[in-house]
Design a protein around this motif. Sequence first.
Motif, PDB file in Angstrom:
ATOM      1  N   ASP A 149       0.868  -1.181   0.000  1.00 55.94           N
ATOM      2  CA  ASP A 149       0.000   0.000   0.000  1.00 55.94           C
ATOM      3  C   ASP A 149       0.905   1.232   0.000  1.00 55.94           C
ATOM      4  N   ASP A 151       0.435   4.497   0.151  1.00 59.25           N
ATOM      5  CA  ASP A 151       0.201   5.531   1.154  1.00 59.25           C
ATOM      6  C   ASP A 151       0.706   5.090   2.525  1.00 59.25           C
ATOM      7  N   LEU A 154       4.564   5.252   2.535  1.00 58.82           N
ATOM      8  CA  LEU A 154       5.132   6.592   2.684  1.00 58.82           C
ATOM      9  C   LEU A 154       4.983   7.103   4.119  1.00 58.82           C
ATOM     10  N   ASP A 155       3.835   6.845   4.728  1.00 65.53           N
ATOM     11  CA  ASP A 155       3.651   7.249   6.124  1.00 65.53           C
ATOM     12  C   ASP A 155       4.634   6.529   7.034  1.00 65.53           C
ATOM     13  N   LYS A 183       4.201  13.982  -0.580  1.00 69.32           N
ATOM     14  CA  LYS A 183       3.236  12.893  -0.455  1.00 69.32           C
ATOM     15  C   LYS A 183       3.046  12.444   0.989  1.00 69.32           C
ATOM     16  N   ALA A 184       4.023  12.715   1.839  1.00 69.00           N
ATOM     17  CA  ALA A 184       3.897  12.387   3.256  1.00 69.00           C
ATOM     18  C   ALA A 184       4.820  13.324   4.025  1.00 69.00           C
ATOM     19  N   LYS A 195      -0.675  19.312   0.097  1.00 67.10           N
ATOM     20  CA  LYS A 195      -1.266  18.757  -1.127  1.00 67.10           C
ATOM     21  C   LYS A 195      -1.016  19.633  -2.348  1.00 67.10           C
ATOM     22  N   HIS A 293       0.541  -2.281  -7.427  1.00 64.69           N
ATOM     23  CA  HIS A 293      -0.747  -1.596  -7.634  1.00 64.69           C
ATOM     24  C   HIS A 293      -1.175  -1.693  -9.101  1.00 64.69           C
ATOM     25  N   ASN A 388      -9.143  15.691   6.986  1.00 68.97           N
ATOM     26  CA  ASN A 388      -9.405  14.271   6.702  1.00 68.97           C
ATOM     27  C   ASN A 388      -9.835  13.530   7.968  1.00 68.97           C
ATOM     28  N   GLY A 432     -10.221   2.962   0.978  1.00 70.93           N
ATOM     29  CA  GLY A 432      -9.742   4.152   1.649  1.00 70.93           C
ATOM     30  C   GLY A 432     -10.731   5.303   1.704  1.00 70.93           C
TER      31      GLY A 432
END
Length: 713
Positions: A149, A151, A154-155, A183-184, A195, A293, A388, A432
Amino acid sequence: MPNELILVVDDEPDILKLCDRILSTKGYNVYTASSGTRAIEIARETPLDVVLLDIKMPDGDGITIFSKIKRYQPEVAGIVITGYPSMEAAIEALRHDISSFVLKPFTPGELRQAVADALDRRQLERDYARLQTLIPLYDLSRSLMTTVDIDALLDQVVDIALQETEADRVSLMLEHAGKLSIKAARGLPEDIQIKKTETPIGEGIAGWVAKHGEPLLLNPDVAMPPALDDALTRDEIASAVCVPLALKDRVIGVLNLTKLESTERPFTPSQRDLLTVLASQIAIAIENARLFHRQQTLTHELAQANANLRGLQQAATAITSRLSPERVLQTILDGCAGVMENATISLGLLDPDSKSIEVHLHHGDSQTRQTTTHQLEARHVEMIEVRNKTTEVLEEQLHPLLMDAMEPTSVGEPTSVGEPTFVDIIPLSVQGQVLGAMAVGARQELSETDIMALRTFADQAAVSIANARLFSDLQEGYEESRELNRLKNEFIGISTDRLNTSLSLINTHAQRFSESIPEDLQAELEELRDAANALERQINGLSELSNLEPGGRALRREPVAIEEVITTIVNRVSPLIEAREQDFRIELAADLPAVEADRTKLEIVVSDLILHAAKSTQAHGELGIRADATKDEVHISVWDTAPAIPAEDQTDICDTPLAAVDSVLQRTRSSGPALPIVRRLVERHGGYITLDSEPGTGNTFKLALPLSPAPEG
């Protein structure tokens, strides 16, 4: 070890010369400074391994001077030379990472041993720091390679980088279309919009690193590449490192780490090097996640396409009955009530367009249900759109509703005073995206089995809700498409009718003029008539393409005399046949019965077959048309003496005549779309068309039309 760089700082020239001689004989490279100012200048320009300082200097004490040198060279080792040792001085030295003391007077052996011990300690500290970094690096590498994944990956990267390097700010930027975007990130100031922040490749610190593929260590007063002299614009930044995320053939992003002005431990070259190694692993992990992906997407699209093709017709009816939003919500509430008997259940669905939450409430005690809509406050909208925090908003809305619903509403109802109320709120999310939440309230604590069952059901419920919404959108799109198709066909029909009317006038006047104009203009008039006929066929073809589509105009059936149709078409195409000096023969059986057909479309069929034969047959060749009938069908055959169609283009047309003829016509002598239209028009009348082609005998297209009206195909 030889070749290490040693700086000796003392205001006594004899001490400087003595230390230089003692250490140089062991292979060390020795620099000397008689003042703290000069020592700091050397430290700014030359990488050092050990600094020996007299504790008493004219422009400051040795410990303070060493602290300033450490700002530029964090990993340098320090030794204090003093003739007046004290406990206070020793404690202060230790606080500033001084390795040891050398007491005056000292022997050459004592000095060499102190330097050797300081170098050993420095190496041990480096090894320990490297080991401390390698352990999380190894754990991170294993974790990165198993995370697909992107996202989450990156987190995970920025969290570990923040933790292991003691940085104050971390950001990870990825390249797309020549620009870097965040992106993070962790710890960035509020004025940086994550963003929306984009940096062109080659601009700024991150852009420079991405362009050159080289890591960059930024500490105060350290020279940077000329292009970056003005790049470090934030005064609060005390130390920073930027490393490229590089694959073998390209840079896919950069990792930025920053320490603020309050830090006492700036980034070191060793940390830069280790981060560079880590960055290469991160780049590989990101690329693997992207490839995974893409593979998942392609696999899903292929499976979905195959499933759609196999079950399109069956699914159409099933979706209509099973994906009604009302039935989906009813099923969800029924399912929850089945899992949690007597529980109160609240199902909240977020509507981003109207900025509201639609709540469906099932009262466990009374087994009644109600639906309400709650408008979101401005702060809730900000939490969803900016921060979010969709799940938190849903929890804040649904929790009090459940608590209120579980309170007794009238005298005589069982009281719940003193009884604990347990609420579990489960997000409804798909890929998500949070669609809403399901809240379950009970008088007793939910068991692990209950929670697991509810979460599994929530996943299924979220997919069902998403499918219901998607189906609703598809229905709306389908209706819009049908309306657009109807308008298009109506426009084509009106246009072709008006054009045909104009062409009829042209043909009529051309026929009248042919009887009165001089002989030398007859050829030009004939060309005009040919062009008008060709345009008429193209217009008819356009009209038929519209009619052949679903929703096209229906056949206008009426009794049609076959001999009249053939005579009309032969008269119309005779100028072309005569111009090619071909021998055209007509063979019609006596008393041909009439057929129920659309006369206009039947004329198009006969006209296109004759024109196709005339164009395929050489000049002075032979062709013709014949017609006969059986008790059930009328047969019309158009034959020619043109070269036969190659055997490899012929199929068993008796078994599948329509598909076979369509294939042959499109691969051989078809003049545009006319012959495929012929096949389709015959099929719509309930008939069929076959092909007989033999070398030396020419080709014959035979069409059969039923005498009795057949359902339109």
